[in-house]
Design an enzyme around this catalytic site. Structure first.
Site, PDB file in Angstrom:
ATOM      1  N   LYS A 114      64.703  52.929  84.049  1.00  0.00           N
ATOM      2  CA  LYS A 114      66.100  52.551  84.276  1.00  0.00           C
ATOM      3  C   LYS A 114      66.659  53.338  85.468  1.00  0.00           C
ATOM      4  CE  LYS A 114      70.556  52.387  81.957  1.00  0.00           C
ATOM      5  NZ  LYS A 114      71.326  52.569  80.742  1.00  0.00           N
ATOM      6  N   GLU A 165      58.350  62.202  84.199  1.00  0.00           N
ATOM      7  CA  GLU A 165      57.046  61.717  83.731  1.00  0.00           C
ATOM      8  C   GLU A 165      56.655  60.433  84.456  1.00  0.00           C
ATOM      9  OE1 GLU A 165      59.629  62.632  81.900  1.00  0.00           O
ATOM     10  OE2 GLU A 165      59.030  63.496  79.967  1.00  0.00           O
ATOM     11  N   GLY A 189      68.616  52.387  77.470  1.00  0.00           N
ATOM     12  CA  GLY A 189      67.158  52.419  77.593  1.00  0.00           C
ATOM     13  C   GLY A 189      66.454  51.924  76.336  1.00  0.00           C
ATOM     14  N   ARG A 190      66.898  52.390  75.170  1.00  0.00           N
ATOM     15  CA  ARG A 190      66.218  52.024  73.919  1.00  0.00           C
ATOM     16  C   ARG A 190      66.593  50.619  73.441  1.00  0.00           C
ATOM     17  NH1 ARG A 190      69.554  56.236  73.727  1.00  0.00           N
ATOM     18  NH2 ARG A 190      71.430  56.159  72.442  1.00  0.00           N
ATOM     19  N   GLU A 199      67.496  58.655  68.545  1.00  0.00           N
ATOM     20  CA  GLU A 199      68.189  58.930  69.811  1.00  0.00           C
ATOM     21  C   GLU A 199      69.619  58.375  69.748  1.00  0.00           C
ATOM     22  OE1 GLU A 199      66.108  59.425  73.899  1.00  0.00           O
ATOM     23  OE2 GLU A 199      66.950  57.416  73.986  1.00  0.00           O
ATOM     24  N   HIS A 238      46.810  56.221  51.553  1.00  0.00           N
ATOM     25  CA  HIS A 238      45.713  57.178  51.385  1.00  0.00           C
ATOM     26  C   HIS A 238      45.973  58.464  52.149  1.00  0.00           C
ATOM     27  CE1 HIS A 238      43.311  54.137  49.331  1.00  0.00           C
ATOM     28  NE2 HIS A 238      43.958  53.303  50.121  1.00  0.00           N
ATOM     29  N   LYS A 245      65.104  68.857  79.623  1.00  0.00           N
ATOM     30  CA  LYS A 245      64.715  68.389  80.961  1.00  0.00           C
ATOM     31  C   LYS A 245      65.108  69.440  82.008  1.00  0.00           C
ATOM     32  CE  LYS A 245      65.463  63.421  80.233  1.00  0.00           C
ATOM     33  NZ  LYS A 245      66.263  62.268  80.627  1.00  0.00           N
TER      34      LYS A 245
HETATM   35  O1  F6P Z   1      64.908  61.116  77.883  1.00  0.00           O
HETATM   36  C1  F6P Z   1      65.523  60.064  77.236  1.00  0.00           C
HETATM   37  C2  F6P Z   1      65.635  58.838  78.089  1.00  0.00           C
HETATM   38  O2  F6P Z   1      66.744  58.932  78.908  1.00  0.00           O
HETATM   39  C3  F6P Z   1      65.686  57.595  77.233  1.00  0.00           C
HETATM   40  O3  F6P Z   1      66.937  57.332  76.732  1.00  0.00           O
HETATM   41  C4  F6P Z   1      65.142  56.572  78.132  1.00  0.00           C
HETATM   42  O4  F6P Z   1      64.742  55.444  77.425  1.00  0.00           O
HETATM   43  C5  F6P Z   1      64.004  57.350  78.740  1.00  0.00           C
HETATM   44  O5  F6P Z   1      64.496  58.645  78.908  1.00  0.00           O
HETATM   45  C6  F6P Z   1      63.454  56.819  80.032  1.00  0.00           C
HETATM   46  O6  F6P Z   1      64.423  56.759  81.036  1.00  0.00           O
HETATM   47  P1  F6P Z   1      64.212  55.882  82.327  1.00  0.00           P
HETATM   48  O7  F6P Z   1      64.047  54.465  81.901  1.00  0.00           O
HETATM   49  O8  F6P Z   1      65.430  56.085  83.160  1.00  0.00           O
HETATM   50  O9  F6P Z   1      62.971  56.382  83.022  1.00  0.00           O
END
Ligand code: F6P
Length: 543
Positions: A203, A209, A263-264, A349, A380, A508
């Site tokens: 987003k 990452e 995002g979610r 979240e 199990h 972060k």
């Molecule tokens: O760290 C949480 C978050 O902001 C989530 O809410 C989001 O889905 C994810 O990181 C990834 O963010 P982006 O889509 O901006 O890379």
């Protein structure tokens, strides 16, 4: 003075105390038609909550709670595009992304549907061209898609692509999320650079990452095929289209969405592209339609028949009144094996908050710990604790009437296990019953005394069951939207903002500060002795 929600929760606590010894099973004796009374439908889905320890009086008090917390007005505000995400001053309109009607959806006085439909059309054109080979890599038709994203830019596509495995007739899809190099390395080992399409899903297009993995993938591709391959073999999904072009991604391969999509909650947007490529644009539309059906139900069904409202109220009963800390999600559907992980982000979240919308500490518990694994595997592993442990764990069971891919009598066995577990959890086994069973097996009195306490089950452990015809795109869309709206209703009752996520920021920030320290470029001066000690030990081990 306590607010009306807290006062109503206190009424519920008193009601619970008065009925402390109530057995769910005895509620079935009192009312032989309990299933009809305590189950509801939405679209294709039956929701049975009759195995929870609630009576008509309990449900009356819970429904009153929804009224007192003004859930209906808050829902209207969300659907009307008001900026209900108050800490980010944003509307919350993921429902517009799956609006399959001709009705406009207004945000800030503008109908957002034309933009949504334009992106969806571009996505469909691109997805179908990738599937047919019209858009191809240097080595021909794309055989593999690698989605690089994390959190909401990963979990939705991962979960849904796995869930719709039987409908997957596009290229192989891989998902890379972790900054741990092992994640991307293992995927790159499997794919051919000349026939792989990379999709960078973010987003913000700044997430550490994702950008680290995207740069590693880019370098790998350039090493194999040269700089020119990037424009042809990379696509992007983002709200920050200026950043995607700076990365070298062609504008006609960059699919946008908007800041009013959390995002979610973004699987319905351009973030759904890997799913669309996997199952085709027509089935992707069916997935959207399933969710749209639930949106319509959520907006119009009376509270006592409204599935997301009922799911939320049962959850509040367990969390705020009975005091249960966790909530298990147990899909008896192997294709839903990533559904619990997906719901963890959606729920935790969204509702893992302790400050209300007015900036004050909440006076009650909020979101539970959500966890789970598919049945029958969990049986199990951890069901021992659910049956006989000291914590009560409310659980959702998800069961399909028909197997997505039938094999012999596997499905009947799977379903028998699901129904058996919900019954066993509710009914339990008294010590007297355990004793009689052991006696009937010929065990002597001494041995019975020793063993019987271990063989008894307290029962009265609550479960809800979701029964659906078959895990199709339409049904999956319904299931996801039901949980999304459940989370909304609970947030509305707790008076928290379910749509921000400030709690992820501090870690972060500190990771940013610690990176040069870990790299040995700076000293860990002024930090606590634990972190300093760990950094020193880390450097010593790497010498
Ligand atoms: O760290 C949480 C978050 O902001 C989530 O809410 C989001 O889905 C994810 O990181 C990834 O963010 P982006 O889509 O901006 O890379």
């Amino acid at each position: 003075m306590i607010d009306t929600t807290t006062a109503q929760l206190e009424k519920l606590v008193t009601h619970h105390r008065v009925n402390e010894n109530r057995q769910t099973l005895s509620l079935f004796d009192e009312n032989s038609d309990r299933f009809s009374l305590f189950s509801a439908h939405c679209g294709d889905i039956v929701f049975d909550y009759s195995k929870c320890n609630v009576s008509s009086e309990t449900m009356g008090l819970l429904l009153e709670l929804a009224t007192k917390a003004k859930v209906s007005g808050k829902r209207q505000a969300m659907f009307a595009g008001e900026p209900i995400n108050s800490t980010e001053n944003r509307a919350v309109q993921h429902m517009a992304l799956r609006n399959m009607s001709d009705a406009p959806v207004m945000i800030d006085g503008k109908d957002v549907m034309p933009d949504i439909l334009a992106v969806r059309k571009d996505m469909a054109r691109f997805a179908e061209a990738v599937r047919s080979g019209k858009v191809a890599g240097k080595g021909g038709k794309f055989t593999d898609i690698v989605n690089i994203g994390i959190g909401g830019s990963d979990l939705g596509p991962v979960m849904a692509t796995a869930a719709l495995g039987p409908f997957h007739d596009g290229p192989n899809t891989h998902f890379v999320s972790n900054v741990d190099g092992a994640d991307i390395l293992e995927v790159l080992k499997k794919v051919n650079p000349a026939t792989t399409l990379f999709i960078v899903a973010s987003k913000t297009f700044t997430t550490q990452e994702t950008m680290t993995n995207a740069n590693t993938a880019r370098q790998w591709l350039v090493n194999a095929l040269g700089e020119g391959a990037v424009v042809n073999q990379f696509a992007a999904l983002s709200t920050s289209l200026d950043k995607t072009s700076a990365f070298g991604i062609a504008d006609d391969r960059a699919f946008g969405f908007w800041d009013w999509v959390g995002g979610r909650y973004s699987i319905w947007s351009a973030i759904g592209l890997p799913l669309m490529i996997a199952i085709g644009s027509k089935r992707f539309d069916e997935f959207l339609s399933g969710a749209h059906t639930v949106d319509q139900h959520f907006e119009t069904a009376p509270d006592n028949q409204n599935l997301p409202v009922l799911m939320a109220l049962i959850g509040i009963w367990h969390r705020n009144v009975c005091g249960y800390d966790t909530h298990a999600v147990l899909p008896y559907d192997q294709y839903l094996h990533r559904f619990p992980a997906y719901l963890q982000q959606l729920d935790m979240e969204s509702n893992g908050k302790r400050i209300d919308v007015n900036g004050k500490s909440v006076a009650h518990e909020t979101g539970p710990v959500v966890w789970g694994e598919p049945g029958t595997n969990g049986q199990h592993a951890f069901y021992q604790l659910i049956h006989q442990g000291t914590s009560v764990i409310p659980a959702d069971f998800l069961v399909a009437a028909e197997a997505a891919e039938p094999v012999g009598d596997h499905h009947e066995k799977l379903v028998a296990n699901a129904f058996a577990q919900t019954e066993a959890l509710m009914v339990g086994k008294t010590e007297a019953q355990a004793r009689k069973e052991l006696h009937d097996k010929g065990m002597d009195a001494n041995a019975i005394d020793k063993l019987a306490p271990h063989k008894m089950f307290p029962g009265n452990r609550p479960t809800c069951t979701f029964l659906y015809p078959k895990l199709t795109p339409f049904v999956l869309g319904q299931l996801v939207a039901l949980y999304e709206h459940k989370v909304f209703v609970q947030g509305a009752i707790w008076n928290i903002n379910s749509f921000d996520q400030w709690g992820v920021e501090l870690g972060k920030e500190l990771a940013g500060e610690l990176l040069p320290v870990v790299k040995g470029e700076q000293k860990a001066m002024g930090r606590n002795s634990s972190t300093v000690g760990l950094v020193d030990a880390f450097h010593a081990m790497r010498k």
